[in-house]
Write a protein that holds these residues in place. Structure first.
Motif, PDB file in Angstrom:
ATOM      1  N   ALA A  70      12.450 -10.245  -6.037  1.00 43.13           N
ATOM      2  CA  ALA A  70      11.310  -9.978  -5.152  1.00 43.13           C
ATOM      3  C   ALA A  70      10.199  -9.254  -5.899  1.00 43.13           C
ATOM      4  N   CYS A  71      10.573  -8.287  -6.737  1.00 45.01           N
ATOM      5  CA  CYS A  71       9.582  -7.537  -7.498  1.00 45.01           C
ATOM      6  C   CYS A  71       8.823  -8.443  -8.479  1.00 45.01           C
ATOM      7  N   SER A  72       9.523  -9.418  -9.035  1.00 45.64           N
ATOM      8  CA  SER A  72       8.891 -10.325 -10.000  1.00 45.64           C
ATOM      9  C   SER A  72       7.812 -11.203  -9.357  1.00 45.64           C
ATOM     10  N   LYS A  73       7.846 -11.296  -8.035  1.00 49.69           N
ATOM     11  CA  LYS A  73       6.876 -12.152  -7.315  1.00 49.69           C
ATOM     12  C   LYS A  73       5.607 -11.409  -6.939  1.00 49.69           C
ATOM     13  N   LEU A  74       5.591 -10.087  -7.148  1.00 46.35           N
ATOM     14  CA  LEU A  74       4.397  -9.314  -6.823  1.00 46.35           C
ATOM     15  C   LEU A  74       3.361  -9.458  -7.936  1.00 46.35           C
ATOM     16  N   LYS A  75       2.120  -9.682  -7.541  1.00 50.33           N
ATOM     17  CA  LYS A  75       1.058  -9.945  -8.497  1.00 50.33           C
ATOM     18  C   LYS A  75      -0.066  -8.914  -8.400  1.00 50.33           C
ATOM     19  N   ASN A  76      -0.738  -8.701  -9.526  1.00 50.84           N
ATOM     20  CA  ASN A  76      -1.889  -7.785  -9.536  1.00 50.84           C
ATOM     21  C   ASN A  76      -3.062  -8.387  -8.767  1.00 50.84           C
ATOM     22  N   ASN A  98       0.798  -1.226   0.000  1.00 51.75           N
ATOM     23  CA  ASN A  98       0.000   0.000   0.000  1.00 51.75           C
ATOM     24  C   ASN A  98       0.832   1.278   0.000  1.00 51.75           C
ATOM     25  N   GLY A  99       2.135   1.165   0.021  1.00 58.85           N
ATOM     26  CA  GLY A  99       2.975   2.357   0.025  1.00 58.85           C
ATOM     27  C   GLY A  99       4.441   1.995   0.129  1.00 58.85           C
ATOM     28  N   SER A 100       5.288   2.999   0.223  1.00 56.09           N
ATOM     29  CA  SER A 100       6.730   2.751   0.229  1.00 56.09           C
ATOM     30  C   SER A 100       7.191   2.019   1.489  1.00 56.09           C
ATOM     31  N   VAL A 101       6.496   2.241   2.607  1.00 59.58           N
ATOM     32  CA  VAL A 101       6.858   1.514   3.834  1.00 59.58           C
ATOM     33  C   VAL A 101       6.583   0.025   3.657  1.00 59.58           C
ATOM     34  N   ASP A 102       5.439  -0.290   3.069  1.00 60.75           N
ATOM     35  CA  ASP A 102       5.122  -1.703   2.792  1.00 60.75           C
ATOM     36  C   ASP A 102       6.127  -2.307   1.815  1.00 60.75           C
ATOM     37  N   PHE A 103       6.513  -1.521   0.814  1.00 64.54           N
ATOM     38  CA  PHE A 103       7.461  -2.019  -0.176  1.00 64.54           C
ATOM     39  C   PHE A 103       8.815  -2.307   0.468  1.00 64.54           C
ATOM     40  N   ALA A 104       9.281  -1.400   1.317  1.00 60.27           N
ATOM     41  CA  ALA A 104      10.547  -1.608   2.006  1.00 60.27           C
ATOM     42  C   ALA A 104      10.474  -2.802   2.950  1.00 60.27           C
ATOM     43  N   ASP A 105       9.344  -2.947   3.626  1.00 56.23           N
ATOM     44  CA  ASP A 105       9.145  -4.093   4.520  1.00 56.23           C
ATOM     45  C   ASP A 105       9.174  -5.398   3.728  1.00 56.23           C
ATOM     46  N   TYR A 106       8.569  -5.377   2.549  1.00 58.79           N
ATOM     47  CA  TYR A 106       8.559  -6.568   1.700  1.00 58.79           C
ATOM     48  C   TYR A 106       9.971  -6.944   1.264  1.00 58.79           C
ATOM     49  N   ASN A 124      11.862  -8.535   4.191  1.00 57.89           N
ATOM     50  CA  ASN A 124      11.439  -9.883   4.566  1.00 57.89           C
ATOM     51  C   ASN A 124      11.590 -10.902   3.438  1.00 57.89           C
ATOM     52  N   GLU A 125      11.357 -10.478   2.212  1.00 59.84           N
ATOM     53  CA  GLU A 125      11.402 -11.401   1.083  1.00 59.84           C
ATOM     54  C   GLU A 125      12.811 -11.529   0.511  1.00 59.84           C
ATOM     55  N   ALA A 126      13.518 -10.390   0.409  1.00 60.25           N
ATOM     56  CA  ALA A 126      14.825 -10.391  -0.259  1.00 60.25           C
ATOM     57  C   ALA A 126      15.995 -10.217   0.696  1.00 60.25           C
ATOM     58  N   LEU A 127      15.693  -9.930   1.969  1.00 59.68           N
ATOM     59  CA  LEU A 127      16.730  -9.659   2.969  1.00 59.68           C
ATOM     60  C   LEU A 127      17.611  -8.473   2.549  1.00 59.68           C
ATOM     61  N   VAL A 128      16.964  -7.479   1.948  1.00 60.58           N
ATOM     62  CA  VAL A 128      17.636  -6.254   1.522  1.00 60.58           C
ATOM     63  C   VAL A 128      17.000  -5.080   2.256  1.00 60.58           C
ATOM     64  N   ALA A 129      17.824  -4.272   2.896  1.00 61.67           N
ATOM     65  CA  ALA A 129      17.330  -3.116   3.644  1.00 61.67           C
ATOM     66  C   ALA A 129      17.407  -1.865   2.783  1.00 61.67           C
ATOM     67  N   VAL A 130      16.259  -1.240   2.560  1.00 56.83           N
ATOM     68  CA  VAL A 130      16.179   0.058   1.890  1.00 56.83           C
ATOM     69  C   VAL A 130      15.368   0.986   2.799  1.00 56.83           C
ATOM     70  N   ASP A 177      30.140  -6.217  -5.202  1.00 60.20           N
ATOM     71  CA  ASP A 177      29.588  -7.568  -5.096  1.00 60.20           C
ATOM     72  C   ASP A 177      28.299  -7.575  -4.290  1.00 60.20           C
ATOM     73  N   LEU A 178      28.322  -6.928  -3.132  1.00 55.81           N
ATOM     74  CA  LEU A 178      27.117  -6.879  -2.305  1.00 55.81           C
ATOM     75  C   LEU A 178      26.001  -6.100  -2.986  1.00 55.81           C
ATOM     76  N   LEU A 179      26.354  -5.021  -3.652  1.00 59.44           N
ATOM     77  CA  LEU A 179      25.345  -4.216  -4.330  1.00 59.44           C
ATOM     78  C   LEU A 179      24.702  -4.991  -5.474  1.00 59.44           C
ATOM     79  N   SER A 180      25.511  -5.731  -6.201  1.00 58.44           N
ATOM     80  CA  SER A 180      24.979  -6.546  -7.296  1.00 58.44           C
ATOM     81  C   SER A 180      24.025  -7.613  -6.767  1.00 58.44           C
ATOM     82  N   LYS A 181      24.413  -8.256  -5.666  1.00 62.23           N
ATOM     83  CA  LYS A 181      23.542  -9.264  -5.059  1.00 62.23           C
ATOM     84  C   LYS A 181      22.242  -8.639  -4.571  1.00 62.23           C
ATOM     85  N   ALA A 182      22.350  -7.458  -3.954  1.00 64.51           N
ATOM     86  CA  ALA A 182      21.158  -6.796  -3.431  1.00 64.51           C
ATOM     87  C   ALA A 182      20.189  -6.431  -4.549  1.00 64.51           C
TER      88      ALA A 182
END
Length: 315
Positions: free
Chosen positions: A309-315, A259-267, A270-276, A297-302
């Motif tokens: 993670a984005c590819s798993k989001l569905k309409n 529902n917003g950027s906070v939800d996206f960052a939380d996702y 939790n899903e990708a283990l990447v902190a933004v 290397d870390l940035l590429s992995k992130a």
């Protein structure tokens, strides 16, 4: 510009000096114009003084920059400060000398407005971008400008907590009074280390900037290759600010809705283990910030994990 010793105050980091400046100069009912996206602490610092932050959202189409005509409309008799951060946290955008000159021309029309220029990322510019600061661009404003800087970014000395401010003598005296009743002086050991940093060899800064520029190009390129994400190319600092609005309303694998950027960052956490950091924290819903102060290397992995993670989001 050259300043006398009486025009300089050293504090416990740039953040400390911004607080000192606002606390020393603001009264309840004053207004402070803050272009968004902004560094997260600006509005709360203003509120702590009893003054009111006046937020203006600068769009991605305008390169996240406030335009002179917009600034002119925001200034009122209550305006006490205009805050300028270039290069910017979180967007990494930087104002050219000509753009600063145009903003200065507006501020010259309003002699009651002070300017706080947060130059902490001064030395971290890419692609040959030439940094400019408003007190030097328009000397007629110099007596109304509080210039903030420090050693945390350019010299990688964040934990040493040394910042410095330059302003007219009366403002520095007022800031010093605030500081004397709160933190007194910054750590003497940190002061000695900062002197060595500022007076020692400076060639490593340009070498570091080459590394940061490579990291920027890597991160911005990978983010822009993700379907439905767009990312502006930063001029400096070490942040990428990407648009994620296209994912709002989509469903996570666990069934929750973004529902917003906070939800996206939380996702992503939790899903990708990447902190933004969500754009909402910077007054710019619809975006998220990535720091590229890490290895390639870390940035590429992130970024790869973000794409998956984005590819798993569905309409």
């Amino acid at each position: 510009m050259l300043f006398s010793q009486e025009q300089i105050l050293v504090g416990c980091g740039a953040k400390h000096l911004i607080f000192n400046a606002l606390f020393a100069c603001l009264n309840p009912g004053d207004e402070v114009i803050i272009p968004a996206p902004y560094w997260v602490s600006y509005p709360d610092m203003v509120k702590l003084t009893g003054a009111e932050p006046v937020i203006f959202l600068c769009t991605q189409e305008d390169d996240f920059k406030i335009k002179p005509q917009k600034l002119r409309k925001l200034i009122t008799s209550k305006t006490k400060f205009f805050m300028l951060n270039s290069p910017s946290n979180p967007t990494g955008i930087a104002y050219t000398r000509e753009e600063i000159k145009e903003i200065a021309s507006v501020l010259l029309e309003h002699s009651h407005v002070l300017i706080l220029s947060d130059d902490i990322y001064e030395s971290m510019c890419f692609d040959g971008f030439e940094f400019s600061t408003i007190a030097s661009v328009e000397p007629k404003l110099a007596d109304r400008v509080i210039t903030i800087n420090g050693v945390s970014k350019s010299y990688s000395m964040t934990g040493w907590r040394i910042g410095y401010a330059a302003a007219n003598v009366d403002i520095i005296k007022a800031m010093s009074k605030v500081q004397s009743q709160s933190t007194s002086n910054p750590c003497s050991i940190s002061q000695a280390a900062a002197v060595e940093a500022l007076t020692g060899p400076q060639d490593f800064i340009s070498e570091n900037n080459k590394l940061f520029q490579k990291r920027r190009d890597l991160v911005v390129g990978m983010l822009n290759n993700i379907d439905d994400i767009t990312c502006h190319k930063p001029d400096g600092a070490f942040y990428a600010f990407a648009n994620c609005e296209a994912f709002f309303g989509k469903k996570r694998p666990d069934g929750k809705i973004i529902n917003g950027s906070v939800d996206f960052a939380d996702y992503l956490l939790n899903e990708a283990l990447v902190a933004v950091v969500p754009g909402a924290a910077f007054g710019a819903e619809g975006f998220f910030r990535v720091s590229y102060a890490s290895s390639e290397d870390l940035l590429s992995k992130a970024c790869t994990r973000i794409a998956e993670a984005c590819s798993k989001l569905k309409n």
